[in-house]
Design an enzyme around this catalytic site. Sequence first.
Site, PDB file in Angstrom:
ATOM      1  N   SER A  92       0.850  -1.187   0.000  1.00  0.00           N
ATOM      2  CA  SER A  92       0.000   0.000   0.000  1.00  0.00           C
ATOM      3  C   SER A  92       0.882   1.232   0.000  1.00  0.00           C
ATOM      4  O   SER A  92       1.883   1.273   0.715  1.00  0.00           O
ATOM      5  CB  SER A  92      -0.909   0.000   1.230  1.00  0.00           C
ATOM      6  OG  SER A  92      -1.728   1.154   1.262  1.00  0.00           O
ATOM      7  N   HIS A  96       2.324  12.162  -0.728  1.00  0.00           N
ATOM      8  CA  HIS A  96       1.885  13.541  -0.558  1.00  0.00           C
ATOM      9  C   HIS A  96       3.007  14.473  -1.040  1.00  0.00           C
ATOM     10  O   HIS A  96       3.920  14.804  -0.284  1.00  0.00           O
ATOM     11  CB  HIS A  96       1.572  13.835   0.910  1.00  0.00           C
ATOM     12  CG  HIS A  96       0.387  13.091   1.445  1.00  0.00           C
ATOM     13  ND1 HIS A  96      -0.907  13.408   1.083  1.00  0.00           N
ATOM     14  CD2 HIS A  96       0.291  12.052   2.320  1.00  0.00           C
ATOM     15  CE1 HIS A  96      -1.747  12.607   1.712  1.00  0.00           C
ATOM     16  NE2 HIS A  96      -1.049  11.781   2.464  1.00  0.00           N
ATOM     17  N   HIS A 106      -2.762   7.373  -4.246  1.00  0.00           N
ATOM     18  CA  HIS A 106      -2.846   6.171  -3.414  1.00  0.00           C
ATOM     19  C   HIS A 106      -2.902   4.956  -4.323  1.00  0.00           C
ATOM     20  O   HIS A 106      -3.500   4.994  -5.401  1.00  0.00           O
ATOM     21  CB  HIS A 106      -4.114   6.227  -2.547  1.00  0.00           C
ATOM     22  CG  HIS A 106      -4.597   4.887  -2.089  1.00  0.00           C
ATOM     23  ND1 HIS A 106      -5.621   4.200  -2.718  1.00  0.00           N
ATOM     24  CD2 HIS A 106      -4.183   4.098  -1.071  1.00  0.00           C
ATOM     25  CE1 HIS A 106      -5.821   3.063  -2.102  1.00  0.00           C
ATOM     26  NE2 HIS A 106      -4.964   2.965  -1.098  1.00  0.00           N
ATOM     27  N   ASN A 108      -2.948   0.404  -3.775  1.00  0.00           N
ATOM     28  CA  ASN A 108      -2.668  -0.790  -2.997  1.00  0.00           C
ATOM     29  C   ASN A 108      -3.106  -2.028  -3.748  1.00  0.00           C
ATOM     30  O   ASN A 108      -4.038  -1.992  -4.560  1.00  0.00           O
ATOM     31  CB  ASN A 108      -3.304  -0.722  -1.595  1.00  0.00           C
ATOM     32  CG  ASN A 108      -4.762  -1.113  -1.607  1.00  0.00           C
ATOM     33  OD1 ASN A 108      -5.108  -2.285  -1.521  1.00  0.00           O
ATOM     34  ND2 ASN A 108      -5.635  -0.114  -1.711  1.00  0.00           N
ATOM     35  N   HIS A 178     -20.575  12.461   4.030  1.00  0.00           N
ATOM     36  CA  HIS A 178     -20.964  13.629   4.809  1.00  0.00           C
ATOM     37  C   HIS A 178     -20.621  14.938   4.094  1.00  0.00           C
ATOM     38  O   HIS A 178     -21.091  16.008   4.502  1.00  0.00           O
ATOM     39  CB  HIS A 178     -20.306  13.597   6.193  1.00  0.00           C
ATOM     40  CG  HIS A 178     -18.810  13.597   6.154  1.00  0.00           C
ATOM     41  ND1 HIS A 178     -18.077  12.540   5.666  1.00  0.00           N
ATOM     42  CD2 HIS A 178     -17.901  14.532   6.544  1.00  0.00           C
ATOM     43  CE1 HIS A 178     -16.791  12.817   5.755  1.00  0.00           C
ATOM     44  NE2 HIS A 178     -16.651  14.023   6.282  1.00  0.00           N
ATOM     45  N   GLY A 261      -4.988  -5.367  15.280  1.00  0.00           N
ATOM     46  CA  GLY A 261      -3.731  -5.242  15.994  1.00  0.00           C
ATOM     47  C   GLY A 261      -2.572  -4.877  15.103  1.00  0.00           C
ATOM     48  O   GLY A 261      -1.420  -5.189  15.415  1.00  0.00           O
ATOM     49  N   GLY A 262      -2.847  -4.234  13.984  1.00  0.00           N
ATOM     50  CA  GLY A 262      -1.776  -3.817  13.083  1.00  0.00           C
ATOM     51  C   GLY A 262      -0.906  -2.735  13.693  1.00  0.00           C
ATOM     52  O   GLY A 262      -1.203  -2.183  14.757  1.00  0.00           O
TER      53      GLY A 262
END
Length: 302
Positions: A92, A96, A106, A108, A178, A261-262
């Site tokens: 991934s 920026h 981006h 991945n 949103h 739990g990454g």
Amino acid sequence: MTLPVTNVHNYLITLQNRIVDALERADGAEFKSDQWAREEGGGGISRYIENGNLLERGGVLFSHVHGKTLPPSATAHRKELIGRSWEAMGVSLVLHPRNPYIPTVHMNVRMFMAQGNPEKGEDDIFWFGGGLDLTPYYPFEDDARHFHTVCRDAVQPFGPDKYPAYKTWCDEYFFLKHRNETRGVGGLFFDDLNAAGFETSFALTQAVGNCFLDAYLPIVERRRNMAYGERERDFQAYRRGRYVEFNLVFDRGTLFGLQSGGRTESILLSMPPLAAWRYNWSAEPGSPEAALNDYLKPREWL
């Protein structure tokens, strides 16, 4: 049947190295490397750069993690996965750039497998997913057309239906409900890919990963020498706030990584180094900043 996951692992490591090598040549500064292990099983290699010549922040991350049970976010709509051990691997990246005229990008590619119990007659469950999308601050139509052309050509060998379907999926997935706006100008997105079998699904995923440099670097070269000032940087920070909102509220990869739990530092490396929010602000009508509004909705680029 034992799935050839080693082939996927080797491809992903090679892809990470190839992309980092190309980005180092473009930036002129070296990426740092951070190898990490996960207590529950597996680990990864984070390749990253901060305050480079071209990239204000960039991360190209490889991970291969496994565990005995899946988090609720992964089993909520896949009840057949409950109780199965699992492994997931992928590359991934989020880049920026410092120059506001160069888009954020981006990409991945990933594989997931849940192991079946032969004694119960269960097969392993697998799927591939991935994609790439472009988030400009000052949009240029020729950049968007170039990006989408490379995306289309990458998946064309797998059927003429793939680009329209994955392009629409990208527009719908990278959507800030949103705000009623897309995150950028889209690209490709696919998930749960397995119907064509392991080898074909893997081949399509490789095609998507392999097209990234051709899709993005020509845009970088077109825009990297464009002059900018405080106004453009200020607007870039404001729009980066939208990127943060999507990643923290909607992105399934972020939620899965945190809930399973990454490694938090690697998961949140996708965040921009600087971002800003303003109350009830909108760009002045007719300004270069206001032009972006016309691009934050799905459209046909090709």
